[in-house]
Design a protein around this motif. Structure first.
Motif, PDB file in Angstrom:
ATOM      1  N   VAL A  29      10.443 -36.974 -29.171  1.00 54.10           N
ATOM      2  CA  VAL A  29      10.697 -36.924 -27.975  1.00 54.10           C
ATOM      3  C   VAL A  29      12.480 -37.125 -27.764  1.00 54.10           C
ATOM      4  O   VAL A  29      13.410 -37.201 -27.767  1.00 54.10           O
ATOM      5  CB  VAL A  29      10.159 -37.709 -27.194  1.00 54.10           C
ATOM      6  CG1 VAL A  29      10.766 -37.480 -25.151  1.00 54.10           C
ATOM      7  CG2 VAL A  29       8.853 -36.737 -26.518  1.00 54.10           C
ATOM      8  N   LEU A  47       6.141 -28.807 -28.404  1.00 51.02           N
ATOM      9  CA  LEU A  47       6.817 -29.473 -27.249  1.00 51.02           C
ATOM     10  C   LEU A  47       7.996 -28.903 -27.480  1.00 51.02           C
ATOM     11  O   LEU A  47       9.415 -28.960 -26.928  1.00 51.02           O
ATOM     12  CB  LEU A  47       7.015 -31.094 -27.673  1.00 51.02           C
ATOM     13  CG  LEU A  47       7.164 -32.513 -27.384  1.00 51.02           C
ATOM     14  CD1 LEU A  47       6.651 -32.909 -26.258  1.00 51.02           C
ATOM     15  CD2 LEU A  47       7.067 -33.876 -28.299  1.00 51.02           C
ATOM     16  N   ARG A  99      10.187 -26.995 -25.313  1.00 49.01           N
ATOM     17  CA  ARG A  99      10.600 -27.248 -24.228  1.00 49.01           C
ATOM     18  C   ARG A  99      11.873 -28.213 -24.859  1.00 49.01           C
ATOM     19  O   ARG A  99      12.120 -28.636 -23.002  1.00 49.01           O
ATOM     20  CB  ARG A  99       9.067 -28.853 -23.221  1.00 49.01           C
ATOM     21  CG  ARG A  99       7.736 -27.963 -23.150  1.00 49.01           C
ATOM     22  CD  ARG A  99       8.297 -27.125 -22.387  1.00 49.01           C
ATOM     23  NE  ARG A  99       6.850 -26.206 -21.774  1.00 49.01           N
ATOM     24  CZ  ARG A  99       6.026 -26.251 -21.144  1.00 49.01           C
ATOM     25  NH1 ARG A  99       6.678 -27.379 -20.556  1.00 49.01           N
ATOM     26  NH2 ARG A  99       4.665 -26.357 -20.787  1.00 49.01           N
ATOM     27  N   HIS A 158      15.072 -34.868 -21.377  1.00 54.46           N
ATOM     28  CA  HIS A 158      14.486 -33.165 -20.726  1.00 54.46           C
ATOM     29  C   HIS A 158      13.542 -32.710 -20.842  1.00 54.46           C
ATOM     30  O   HIS A 158      13.765 -31.684 -21.797  1.00 54.46           O
ATOM     31  CB  HIS A 158      15.871 -33.898 -20.040  1.00 54.46           C
ATOM     32  CG  HIS A 158      15.275 -32.524 -18.765  1.00 54.46           C
ATOM     33  ND1 HIS A 158      13.900 -33.431 -17.440  1.00 54.46           N
ATOM     34  CD2 HIS A 158      15.461 -31.054 -18.806  1.00 54.46           C
ATOM     35  CE1 HIS A 158      14.217 -32.468 -16.837  1.00 54.46           C
ATOM     36  NE2 HIS A 158      14.878 -31.599 -16.701  1.00 54.46           N
ATOM     37  N   LEU A 159      12.022 -32.630 -20.928  1.00 57.00           N
ATOM     38  CA  LEU A 159      11.533 -31.815 -21.067  1.00 57.00           C
ATOM     39  C   LEU A 159      11.432 -30.651 -20.193  1.00 57.00           C
ATOM     40  O   LEU A 159      10.393 -31.129 -19.044  1.00 57.00           O
ATOM     41  CB  LEU A 159      10.078 -32.414 -21.619  1.00 57.00           C
ATOM     42  CG  LEU A 159       9.930 -33.158 -22.796  1.00 57.00           C
ATOM     43  CD1 LEU A 159       8.985 -33.970 -23.459  1.00 57.00           C
ATOM     44  CD2 LEU A 159      10.987 -32.362 -24.556  1.00 57.00           C
ATOM     45  N   VAL A 219       9.823 -28.059 -17.732  1.00 53.81           N
ATOM     46  CA  VAL A 219       8.789 -28.130 -16.992  1.00 53.81           C
ATOM     47  C   VAL A 219       8.441 -26.935 -16.391  1.00 53.81           C
ATOM     48  O   VAL A 219       8.892 -25.777 -16.076  1.00 53.81           O
ATOM     49  CB  VAL A 219       8.219 -28.752 -15.808  1.00 53.81           C
ATOM     50  CG1 VAL A 219       7.311 -28.430 -15.280  1.00 53.81           C
ATOM     51  CG2 VAL A 219       8.760 -30.122 -16.249  1.00 53.81           C
ATOM     52  N   VAL A 229       2.205 -29.974 -24.256  1.00 58.52           N
ATOM     53  CA  VAL A 229       2.172 -28.889 -22.924  1.00 58.52           C
ATOM     54  C   VAL A 229       2.364 -29.525 -21.437  1.00 58.52           C
ATOM     55  O   VAL A 229       2.635 -29.429 -20.883  1.00 58.52           O
ATOM     56  CB  VAL A 229       3.196 -27.966 -23.733  1.00 58.52           C
ATOM     57  CG1 VAL A 229       4.161 -28.040 -24.754  1.00 58.52           C
ATOM     58  CG2 VAL A 229       1.957 -27.712 -24.061  1.00 58.52           C
ATOM     59  N   VAL A 239       2.898 -32.327 -20.323  1.00 60.69           N
ATOM     60  CA  VAL A 239       4.330 -32.528 -19.729  1.00 60.69           C
ATOM     61  C   VAL A 239       4.314 -31.804 -18.398  1.00 60.69           C
ATOM     62  O   VAL A 239       5.078 -32.184 -17.247  1.00 60.69           O
ATOM     63  CB  VAL A 239       4.831 -31.844 -20.546  1.00 60.69           C
ATOM     64  CG1 VAL A 239       6.685 -31.416 -20.110  1.00 60.69           C
ATOM     65  CG2 VAL A 239       5.333 -31.778 -22.032  1.00 60.69           C
ATOM     66  N   ASP A 240       4.006 -31.088 -18.129  1.00 60.59           N
ATOM     67  CA  ASP A 240       3.637 -30.088 -16.789  1.00 60.59           C
ATOM     68  C   ASP A 240       2.619 -30.726 -15.954  1.00 60.59           C
ATOM     69  O   ASP A 240       3.390 -31.146 -14.665  1.00 60.59           O
ATOM     70  CB  ASP A 240       3.410 -29.070 -16.810  1.00 60.59           C
ATOM     71  CG  ASP A 240       3.944 -27.972 -17.577  1.00 60.59           C
ATOM     72  OD1 ASP A 240       5.058 -28.354 -17.911  1.00 60.59           O
ATOM     73  OD2 ASP A 240       3.501 -26.898 -18.158  1.00 60.59           O
ATOM     74  N   VAL A 244       6.840 -39.139 -23.696  1.00 60.72           N
ATOM     75  CA  VAL A 244       7.042 -37.370 -23.097  1.00 60.72           C
ATOM     76  C   VAL A 244       6.500 -37.630 -21.426  1.00 60.72           C
ATOM     77  O   VAL A 244       7.459 -36.937 -20.794  1.00 60.72           O
ATOM     78  CB  VAL A 244       5.305 -37.188 -22.963  1.00 60.72           C
ATOM     79  CG1 VAL A 244       4.990 -36.140 -22.095  1.00 60.72           C
ATOM     80  CG2 VAL A 244       5.710 -37.001 -24.997  1.00 60.72           C
ATOM     81  N   SER A 301       9.355 -36.449 -18.876  1.00 61.15           N
ATOM     82  CA  SER A 301       8.999 -35.230 -17.823  1.00 61.15           C
ATOM     83  C   SER A 301       9.570 -35.980 -15.934  1.00 61.15           C
ATOM     84  O   SER A 301       9.338 -34.896 -15.799  1.00 61.15           O
ATOM     85  CB  SER A 301       7.559 -35.244 -17.940  1.00 61.15           C
ATOM     86  OG  SER A 301       7.161 -34.842 -18.853  1.00 61.15           O
TER      87      SER A 301
END
Length: 337
Positions: A22, A51, A54, A161-162, A164, A249, A252-253, A271, A275
């Motif tokens: 990350v 990951l 994303r 920034h991952l 979503v 993942v 993450v969501d 993470v 998120s």
């Protein structure tokens, strides 16, 4: 991606741990900002490819076909040979091991950048000295490798920034029988490093019960290995033990739906920060200045005892006061409940 033709092709040899991967996004973001929209591919463990997907900066995640700690010389040679056709301009090697530098060398990438490490002269031909006083934080060390020339001050750090996936988010809610009718507090009670980084499970359980009494619901995240921690916390209705029931993942969501995330210093802490959740990060044997959550929405709880940070897996003094003295009421105060 932008329609602008990329000026460079860069191969990054990524780290082996969730939190480090990350944090590596800060490097990818810096490369995009500094280099005129290069194509960035990342060689990484297979678990991390979803990951990386994303991260909008990454063009392709390339699985490293070896186990953690395995030399796998033949496998690394085969991968390097296969990557020659990509004609990368530069490789950036984040791990400091000898074996991590093999793939770029086999791929004949002309510029191979990394810190001085395990006798890898020649494998790395753009060798950077590592001044740990200037670059104390792990993420600073990653980002500095993306800059040209000597780095005399800590560089600015873009916050990871991952992305979503709202469709997958809905699938997860339905599959796990979760609802969003009450505010959600995430808990991440694990830390693979060892017990000296884990706030007591009994404290997590007490905090979870108090949160339910305040009209919240609690989702406990972790791996299969941490399922027993989740079971110890999820003792009353309103607390869901999701340990081992989600892919990375999915976490993450689901974290993107949470009001707060209460967490140890762990990969899932990073993470959660990426998120978008508000973080309450509890530090024990580690140093919050070394691996902080990279977000403006973080509250760090750290005792800063005379014996801290010791960076040990288990408390060498046998009391673990750095964690045991942090009571659940303190966390509730930070949440202003």
């Amino acid at each position: 991606m932008s329609d602008t033709s990329p000026s460079e092709r860069i191969l990054v040899i990524g780290p082996a741990w969730v939190g480090d991967m990350v944090m590596a996004q800060s490097l990818f973001m810096t490369l995009k900002q500094q280099r005129g929209n290069p194509i960035i591919d990342v060689v990484a463990p297979g678990w991390s490819l979803p990951l990386l997907a994303r991260m909008s900066e990454v063009h392709e995640g390339i699985p490293l076909p070896v186990q953690h700690g395995e030399l796998g010389l033949g496998k690394r040679r085969a991968l390097g040979h296969a990557l020659r056709r990509q004609r990368y301009d530069q490789a950036i090697v984040l791990p400091r091991s000898y074996k991590a530098a093999l793939v770029p060398w086999f791929a004949r990438i002309p510029r191979r950048t990394g810190y001085r490490g395990e006798m890898r002269y020649g494998l790395i031909n753009d060798i950077r000295p590592l001044d740990k006083d200037v670059l104390y934080r792990t993420v600073e060390r990653f980002v500095a490798l993306g800059l040209d020339g000597e780095v005399n001050t800590a560089p600015p750090i873009p916050q990871p920034h991952l992305a979503v996936d709202s469709h997958n988010q809905q699938i997860c809610l339905e599959k796990l029988g979760l609802t969003t009718d009450k505010p959600i507090i995430a808990m991440m009670p694990g830390a693979e490093y060892g017990p000296a980084k884990r706030w007591p499970t009994a404290y997590y359980a007490e905090l979870a019960r108090r949160l339910v009494e305040h009209g919240k619901q609690v989702w406990v995240f972790g791996s299969h290995k941490e399922a027993s921690l989740g079971e110890a916390i999820a003792g009353v209705p309103g607390i869901e033990n999701l340990c081992g029931k989600t892919e990375l993942v999915d976490v993450v969501d689901l974290l993107a739906l949470c009001e707060h995330a209460v967490t140890n210093d762990s990969g899932l802490m990073h993470v959660a920060a990426a998120s978008g959740a508000r973080i309450i990060a509890i530090y024990g044997s580690s140093d919050p200045n070394y691996t902080p959550p990279l977000t403006d929405k973080a509250q760090i709880i750290y005792q800063n005892l005379d014996c801290s940070p010791c960076f040990e897996r288990e408390c060498p003094l046998g009391h673990t006061n750095c964690l045991n003295e942090i009571k659940p009421e303190r966390i509730l105060d930070y949440m202003e409940l």
